[in-house]
Design a protein around this motif. Structure first.
Motif, mmCIF file in Angstrom:
data_model
loop_
_atom_site.group_PDB
_atom_site.id
_atom_site.type_symbol
_atom_site.label_atom_id
_atom_site.label_comp_id
_atom_site.label_asym_id
_atom_site.label_seq_id
_atom_site.Cartn_x
_atom_site.Cartn_y
_atom_site.Cartn_z
ATOM 1 N N LEU A 79 -3.271 13.477 5.014
ATOM 2 C CA LEU A 79 -3.471 12.231 4.273
ATOM 3 C C LEU A 79 -3.879 12.507 2.836
ATOM 4 N N SER A 80 -4.745 13.502 2.646
ATOM 5 C CA SER A 80 -5.227 13.806 1.295
ATOM 6 C C SER A 80 -4.095 14.217 0.365
ATOM 7 N N GLY A 81 -2.999 14.692 0.952
ATOM 8 C CA GLY A 81 -1.873 15.113 0.129
ATOM 9 C C GLY A 81 -1.081 13.977 -0.484
ATOM 10 N N ILE A 82 -1.280 12.746 0.005
ATOM 11 C CA ILE A 82 -0.485 11.623 -0.511
ATOM 12 C C ILE A 82 -1.315 10.546 -1.188
ATOM 13 N N VAL A 83 -2.662 10.547 -0.989
ATOM 14 C CA VAL A 83 -3.498 9.493 -1.565
ATOM 15 C C VAL A 83 -4.384 10.065 -2.665
ATOM 16 N N GLY A 114 6.266 9.285 2.815
ATOM 17 C CA GLY A 114 7.261 10.327 2.594
ATOM 18 C C GLY A 114 8.665 9.770 2.490
ATOM 19 N N LYS A 115 9.002 8.805 3.334
ATOM 20 C CA LYS A 115 10.320 8.172 3.272
ATOM 21 C C LYS A 115 10.517 7.450 1.947
ATOM 22 N N ARG A 167 1.487 7.118 10.516
ATOM 23 C CA ARG A 167 2.590 6.256 10.096
ATOM 24 C C ARG A 167 2.584 6.083 8.585
ATOM 25 N N LEU A 168 1.399 5.920 8.001
ATOM 26 C CA LEU A 168 1.300 5.793 6.551
ATOM 27 C C LEU A 168 1.857 7.041 5.866
ATOM 28 N N LEU A 181 0.836 -1.203 0.000
ATOM 29 C CA LEU A 181 0.000 0.000 0.000
ATOM 30 C C LEU A 181 0.871 1.253 0.000
ATOM 31 N N VAL A 182 1.913 1.240 0.808
ATOM 32 C CA VAL A 182 2.825 2.388 0.851
ATOM 33 C C VAL A 182 3.455 2.616 -0.518
ATOM 34 N N ALA A 183 3.839 1.540 -1.189
ATOM 35 C CA ALA A 183 4.497 1.662 -2.491
ATOM 36 C C ALA A 183 3.574 2.251 -3.550
#
Length: 282
Positions: A55-59, A277-278, A271-272, A15-17
């Motif tokens: 969260l909205s900034g990454i999904v 970000g990492k 954490r997600l 999911l992170v990927a």
């Protein structure tokens, strides 16, 4: 935060990927808001608005999927203001109210809702006498427009009152062409055929999701979990999150991650955000 299996931890990594393809669906009560005796006071967790914005900034999209009327979720969560901020980032916040019967979005800022189901008015007329016969006349009745919910949480023996009311309420619901949705010291009666699984399917299709995270806490989220599991079978990256409680454990065996209520959900989402970000920084 507790992964239920090594496979579940691997799903989180997948999911992170693919986080920029992910749609996040979140229940309201028990997930974004703590469970309280008075449902009209179930305000969103103080940290939730900023976490939702981050969260909205990454999904791909964030959605609240709730049994509450959409307008209630908007008011108790301050979600119209959250939607404004999310819109500034070029993203959209969705609310699927009353198990998906109602829809609102931060770009189309009106609640789209059908008419109340046939039979609900008759059910409501007979409900007070049913509650008196069940020695639960003081239970709190929440009229939702498209549904009605009876909360036993305020009663001296909430669990016993719940058990007394559930069978006759289910029988009366069937007689009026309605269905019962049991929950955490609450029994809801509504029209058949619509559930949170349909909302998950709609979001996945409309947003062309490549992944889906769903967090729930109660029996009304089972169909959403099942819909996400079906997306997993289609090759999407998925994560099922149970906001666990002492009152309800039905979702635990279905979940990839078990967390302690809204605090745990927000910790997971933070954490997600951090792990995504990492991953981007390589």
């Amino acid at each position: 935060m507790e992964f239920t299996s090594p496979a579940a931890e691997q799903r989180y990594g997948e999911l992170v990927a693919r986080v920029d393809e992910v749609v996040v669906g979140l229940d309201f009560d028990g997930v974004l808001s703590p469970i309280v005796e008075d449902p009209d006071r179930a305000h969103i967790h103080a940290d939730a608005p900023q976490v939702l914005v981050d969260l909205s900034g990454i999904v791909r999209a964030v959605a609240v999927v709730t049994g509450r009327p959409a307008r209630q979720a908007l008011a108790l969560g301050g979600l119209d203001e959250v939607g404004d901020t999310i819109g500034e980032h070029g993203k959209e916040l969705f609310i699927f109210g009353q198990y998906g019967n109602e829809r609102w979005s931060s770009t189309n800022r009106r609640v789209v809702s059908p008419r109340p189901p046939h039979g609900l008015a008759s059910f409501c007329r007979e409900l007070p006498s049913l509650m008196r016969r069940g020695d639960a006349a003081e239970a709190f009745v929440e009229e939702k427009g498209l549904a009605v919910a009876v909360h036993t949480r305020r009663l001296e023996d909430a669990a016993a009152a719940y058990e007394r009311l559930l069978p006759p309420m289910a029988e009366l619901a069937r007689a009026n062409g309605l269905v019962v949705e049991p929950g955490r010291n609450v029994i809801e009666v509504r029209a058949p055929g619509q559930h949170k699984g349909h909302a998950v399917q709609t979001l996945a299709e409309e947003q062309a999701a490549g992944g889906f995270l769903y967090a729930g806490d109660d029996l009304g989220d089972v169909e959403a979990f099942e819909a996400v599991a079906a997306l997993r079978d289609q090759g999407l990256a998925t994560l099922l999150v149970c906001a666990a409680s002492d009152e309800q454990s039905a979702l635990v065996p279905l979940a990839d991650v078990v967390v302690p209520g809204p605090d745990g959900v927000l910790e997971l989402l933070r954490r997600l955000i951090a792990d995504a970000g990492k991953a981007r920084r390589g």
